[in-house]
Scaffold this motif. Structure first.
Motif, short mmCIF file in Angstrom:
data_model
loop_
_atom_site.label_atom_id
_atom_site.label_comp_id
_atom_site.label_asym_id
_atom_site.label_seq_id
_atom_site.Cartn_x
_atom_site.Cartn_y
_atom_site.Cartn_z
N ALA A 51 1.69 -4.18 -6.67
CA ALA A 51 2.81 -2.88 -6.78
C ALA A 51 2.11 -1.80 -7.19
O ALA A 51 2.23 -0.67 -6.61
N GLY A 52 0.87 -2.05 -7.85
CA GLY A 52 -0.07 -0.75 -8.38
C GLY A 52 -0.53 -0.33 -7.01
O GLY A 52 -0.84 0.90 -6.94
N VAL A 53 -1.06 -1.39 -6.07
CA VAL A 53 -1.66 -0.82 -4.93
C VAL A 53 -0.89 0.04 -3.86
O VAL A 53 -1.10 1.12 -3.57
N ALA A 54 0.39 -0.55 -3.84
CA ALA A 54 1.53 0.22 -2.99
C ALA A 54 1.88 1.59 -3.53
O ALA A 54 2.12 2.44 -2.61
N ARG A 55 1.84 1.66 -4.72
CA ARG A 55 2.39 3.15 -4.98
C ARG A 55 1.45 4.02 -5.17
O ARG A 55 1.47 5.43 -5.39
N GLY A 65 -0.45 15.41 -0.75
CA GLY A 65 -1.62 14.90 -0.02
C GLY A 65 -2.99 14.49 -0.69
O GLY A 65 -3.89 14.49 0.01
N ARG A 66 -2.86 14.83 -1.90
CA ARG A 66 -4.08 14.86 -2.65
C ARG A 66 -4.76 13.19 -2.43
O ARG A 66 -4.05 12.16 -2.60
N GLU A 67 -6.20 13.15 -2.20
CA GLU A 67 -6.35 11.83 -2.20
C GLU A 67 -6.74 11.19 -3.49
O GLU A 67 -7.65 11.61 -4.35
N ILE A 68 -6.16 9.98 -3.45
CA ILE A 68 -6.17 9.26 -4.79
C ILE A 68 -7.52 8.14 -4.67
O ILE A 68 -7.52 7.11 -3.87
N ARG A 69 -8.71 8.43 -5.12
CA ARG A 69 -9.90 7.71 -4.77
C ARG A 69 -10.14 6.36 -5.67
O ARG A 69 -10.81 5.73 -5.55
N VAL A 70 -9.41 6.33 -6.95
CA VAL A 70 -9.68 5.55 -7.89
C VAL A 70 -8.57 4.46 -7.91
O VAL A 70 -7.20 5.00 -8.17
N ALA A 94 -8.92 -5.42 -3.33
CA ALA A 94 -10.10 -5.50 -2.59
C ALA A 94 -9.85 -4.96 -0.92
O ALA A 94 -10.71 -4.10 -0.47
N ALA A 95 -8.78 -5.14 -0.54
CA ALA A 95 -8.57 -4.77 0.79
C ALA A 95 -8.07 -3.42 0.58
O ALA A 95 -8.62 -2.63 1.57
N TRP A 96 -7.53 -2.69 -0.54
CA TRP A 96 -7.28 -1.24 -0.54
C TRP A 96 -8.74 -0.45 -0.68
O TRP A 96 -9.16 0.50 0.04
N ARG A 97 -9.75 -1.37 -1.51
CA ARG A 97 -10.78 -0.44 -1.48
C ARG A 97 -11.72 -0.65 -0.23
O ARG A 97 -12.37 0.50 0.03
N LEU A 98 -11.59 -1.66 0.40
CA LEU A 98 -12.39 -1.64 1.84
C LEU A 98 -11.80 -0.77 2.68
O LEU A 98 -12.71 -0.57 3.70
N ALA A 99 -10.45 -0.28 2.55
CA ALA A 99 -10.03 0.59 3.85
C ALA A 99 -10.60 1.80 3.88
O ALA A 99 -10.43 2.54 4.78
N ASP A 100 -11.65 2.15 3.02
CA ASP A 100 -12.32 3.80 2.65
C ASP A 100 -13.42 3.58 1.92
O ASP A 100 -13.27 3.35 0.77
N PRO A 101 -14.46 3.74 2.58
CA PRO A 101 -15.89 3.81 1.62
C PRO A 101 -16.12 4.61 0.53
O PRO A 101 -16.78 4.67 -0.56
N ASP A 102 -15.18 5.56 0.53
CA ASP A 102 -15.17 6.77 -0.60
C ASP A 102 -14.31 6.10 -1.79
O ASP A 102 -14.30 6.91 -2.79
N ARG A 103 -13.56 5.35 -1.57
CA ARG A 103 -12.92 4.78 -3.00
C ARG A 103 -13.61 4.00 -3.84
O ARG A 103 -14.71 3.52 -3.51
#
Length: 479
Positions: A51-55, A65-70, A94-103
């Motif tokens: 749920a934390g990932v989805a939110r 539209g601010r980028e949530i990087r962490v 891990a899947a969320w982190r790998l979707a964007d190298p800037d995360r």
């Protein structure tokens, strides 16, 4: 990374600046309340699981539209198997982190199991010594292997957070010297796993707490970041106190600079002082000034500003300073997270059936109203006869007046009125014929002498015979 619209705005600002400088005009200093959009990695703790990932996406939308990087979560500290990163816990992160190298993936890792079980200091001391001797190394080796396998070897490990406090079993105060040895063993074990690129964040509470956090610092070679958890609570009454107090925010910044480390704020938010917009404003200004590697606000009640509706003024300030495109605050689309409570079925205890006692209702007789008046029998006085043969007395019928129907007394709480009855003439009374005693002979009718027999008992009467006493009267019978 900034989008095309932001780059275009930067180019326009540069052109205007050049024109103003050419004309000798000076640029005004930026407002203190401008949005904090300086490229600092920002995030929020929204839930520990999927749920934390989805939110994260919904929070980004709320901030224009601010980028949530962490992405920030915690390993459960109840038992070692969860501290090792159980197979199905870290996959979504891990899947969320790998979707964007800037995360950036930030993971809080407990140093002991039963981490929030209220373990006594003497037991904590034994556990610290056991860790310092290498008894728990294998658990952290498994965690490191798990993270590398999932493709997140550059995870930021917040190891043994708030170690200067009293809450967690992995606290430092019971044995600071061996605690530092234990920290070093964990870092050494995790760095020994091939492919790892972990960064370790040393993250105390703000203030002295149970022990000055500098006494727990394990060394520059095993620490990559100097963090601090800072909530709106004591020690200190104002935000200036938070900065200047011993082992406070300024001490953290100075210590990190002296050791060549960046700072971070893995946990910050509201707490003891309720809806405090001034704290939110000052904390965001402090973050903008210090340029930490990352910061994550704790966003659930009572700490948060997005999922918690109890802090509307702080919510508005946070949105104004952090939204990329300021405007009306949209309604959050994610409700406040609710930790499910295990449903324990309530045993069904049959209710004993107690029979209701039947109380008989007493029957109240309804008074009977006679339809005819009762016959009154008037006895005539007994008159002794002159001879053994009784002589009937002359009877003179006397007509009785008509009598009204008598009204019976009430025998029930509510009296019942009798129905009216017409009076009926009474018949003549029947007078029984008196019988005189056989002995002695009675005097003649209307005699002036009256005799009464004497009774001395059966045996004495036989001796003396029947005797009587006679009295002469000087009056006559009226008839």
């Amino acid at each position: 990374m900034p989008g095309p619209r932001r780059r275009l705005a930067s180019a326009c600002i540069g052109t205007v600046t050049a024109g103003l400088l050419a004309t000798g005009a000076a640029l005004a200093a930026p407002e203190e309340d401008e949005p904090a959009d300086s490229g600092i990695a920002m995030g929020a703790y929204l839930d520990y699981g999927p749920a934390g990932v989805a939110r994260i996406r919904s929070l980004s939308y709320w901030l224009g539209g601010r980028e949530i990087r962490v992405g920030h979560t915690y390993l459960p500290g109840d038992r070692w198997s969860n501290i090792e990163g159980s197979p199905d816990f870290l996959e979504d992160w891990a899947a969320w982190r790998l979707a964007d190298p800037d995360r950036m993936f930030v993971l809080n890792v407990p140093m002991q199991e039963r981490n929030e079980a209220g373990v006594a200091d003497w037991q904590v001391s034994r556990l610290i010594r056991a860790g310092a001797s290498g008894q728990f190394d294998r658990h952290f080796t498994k965690l490191a292997e798990r993270l590398v396998e999932l493709g997140v070897p550059d995870t930021v490990i917040v190891l043994g957070w708030e170690m200067n406090g009293t809450t967690y079993t992995h606290r430092c105060a019971p044995d600071p010297a061996n605690w530092k040895v234990y920290w070093r063993r964990i870092v050494t074990a995790m760095r020994a796993v091939p492919g790892q690129e972990f960064r370790f964040d040393f993250n105390p509470n703000r203030g002295t707490d149970a022990i000055p956090w500098t006494r727990c610092y394990p060394g520059d070679d095993v620490v990559d970041i100097i963090g601090m958890d800072s909530y709106d609570q004591g020690p200190g009454r104002t935000f200036d106190d938070h900065i200047t107090q011993p082992y406070g925010l300024q001490h953290q910044v100075d210590f990190a600079k002296a050791h060549g480390k960046p700072v971070s704020y893995p946990e910050w938010g509201l707490f003891r002082n309720g809806d405090n917009p001034e704290y939110i404003r000052r904390m965001l200004q402090w973050i903008e000034q210090q340029k930490p590697l990352y910061h994550t606000i704790t966003d659930y009640c009572p700490h948060g500003v997005w999922q918690c509706k109890a802090n509307p003024r702080s919510t508005r300030v946070f949105h104004e300073l952090m939204a990329v495109r300021p405007g009306p605050i949209p309604t959050p689309v994610v409700p406040t997270p609710v930790v499910p409570t295990p449903v324990i079925p309530t045993p069904v205890v049959p209710t004993p059936v107690v029979p209701t006692p039947v109380v008989p209702t007493p029957e109240v007789p309804t008074p009977q109203v006679p339809t005819q008046p009762p016959v009154v029998v008037v006895p005539s006085p007994e008159v002794p006869a002159p001879t053994p043969t009784p002589t009937p007395s002359p009877v003179t019928p006397t007509p009785e007046p008509e009598l009204p129907t008598p009204t019976p007394s009430p025998v029930a709480p509510t009296p019942v009125a009798p129905s009216p009855v017409q009076p009926v003439p009474l018949p003549s009374p029947v007078v029984p014929t008196p019988t005189a005693p056989p002995t002695p002979p009675a005097p003649p009718l209307n005699s002036e002498e009256w005799c009464l027999p004497l009774n001395f008992g059966e045996w004495l009467n036989q001796l003396v015979g029947n005797q009587s006493v006679c009295v002469k009267l000087d009056w006559r019978w009226p008839f």
